[in-house]
Motif scaffolding. Structure first.
Motif, PDB file in Angstrom:
ATOM      1  N   GLU A 117       0.800  -1.355   0.095  1.00  0.00           N
ATOM      2  CA  GLU A 117      -0.079  -0.081   0.136  1.00  0.00           C
ATOM      3  C   GLU A 117       0.845   1.338   0.025  1.00  0.00           C
ATOM      4  O   GLU A 117       1.550   1.456   0.977  1.00  0.00           O
ATOM      5  CB  GLU A 117      -0.913   0.029   1.202  1.00  0.00           C
ATOM      6  N   SER A 119       2.089   4.513   0.381  1.00  0.00           N
ATOM      7  CA  SER A 119       2.062   5.941   1.050  1.00  0.00           C
ATOM      8  C   SER A 119       3.289   6.296   1.937  1.00  0.00           C
ATOM      9  O   SER A 119       4.117   5.340   2.077  1.00  0.00           O
ATOM     10  CB  SER A 119       0.898   5.757   2.223  1.00  0.00           C
ATOM     11  N   GLN A 200      -2.701  -0.412   9.140  1.00  0.00           N
ATOM     12  CA  GLN A 200      -3.637   0.806   8.676  1.00  0.00           C
ATOM     13  C   GLN A 200      -5.030   0.635   9.409  1.00  0.00           C
ATOM     14  O   GLN A 200      -5.803   1.506   9.866  1.00  0.00           O
ATOM     15  CB  GLN A 200      -3.922   0.692   7.248  1.00  0.00           C
TER      16      GLN A 200
END
Length: 232
Positions: A117, A119, A200
């Motif tokens: 993911e 980020s 997350q």
């Protein structure tokens, strides 16, 4: 022969991408096998896994470490490579594992991780983890050998006693015994795509605190419902 062991539990949304990445390696498929050891999934994990693997079966030992141990005992390979069902493996992963064991003195190999993911926060978190891993290795003080990206010489792994069947820290604790069997090697190019979804969902700091708490209590505690407890 290299045997890739993957523990799974209700991973129908993620396991296909993991297994597809393992199916497209730079070495011939005859050089490795893929084994999924399932913790009793109630979704389509096993059904999906059977399309890509050489073997899928339900674990009989406890916890995620026990699932990996079950896979090792069912394997044909001289080298055992371990990863997770929500990881993505680069095309040269198995080739690098094979080449890292060219030195007969090497009994365990591990490498860094990068976030699937994408980020800034995820990259920063794993930058810290990878830096921590390198510091431990090059200072020869500890080995941050994550279960999602590590490999063993099978006979040495069994001789060392294999994974402890605990809730957390089993993948790091085993290195303390493996170092007595031979050399442990960190390969900075042996990279694996690591899912940050649990961090997350629950928050990075909370997840890390719970993990550290469990490890500090010998790998087992009833205080936290750590995700690895899902493996039977």
């Amino acid at each position: 022969m290299i045997s890739v062991i993957i523990p799974s539990f209700n991973e129908e949304e993620n396991i296909a991408q993991c297994l597809v990445s393992l199916s497209h390696q730079t070495v011939n498929k005859s050089e490795y096998e893929i084994i999924v050891v399932d913790g009793g999934s109630t979704d389509k994990t096993c059904e999906i896994a059977r399309k890509y693997t050489d073997m899928v079966f339900i674990q009989t030992s406890k916890k995620v470490g026990g699932a990996r141990n079950d896979g090792v005992m069912a394997s044909k390979g001289d080298i055992i490579a371990s990863t997770d069902a929500d990881c993505i493996l680069p095309p040269d992963w198995i080739e690098r594992v094979r080449d890292d064991f060219a030195d007969p003195a090497v009994v365990q190999v591990y490498g860094p991780v990068y976030p699937i993911e994408d980020s800034v926060g995820n990259h920063f978190s794993l930058l810290l983890a990878n830096t921590f891993s390198r510091i431990g290795y090059y200072s020869q003080t500890f080995y941050y050998t994550l279960g999602c990206n590590t490999a063993f010489r099978k006979d040495a792994f069994i001789k060392a006693g294999m994974y402890r069947c605990i809730d957390a820290g089993d993948d790091i604790e085993v290195a303390m015994r493996m170092k007595d069997e031979g050399k442990i090697r960190f390969d900075g190019k042996l990279k694996v795509g690591f899912s940050m979804r649990r961090y997350q969902q629950y928050g990075t700091l909370k997840s890390l605190y719970e993990w550290i708490y469990i490890v500090a209590h010998g790998g087992e505690t009833q205080k936290y419902a750590y995700t690895q407890k899902k493996y039977k």
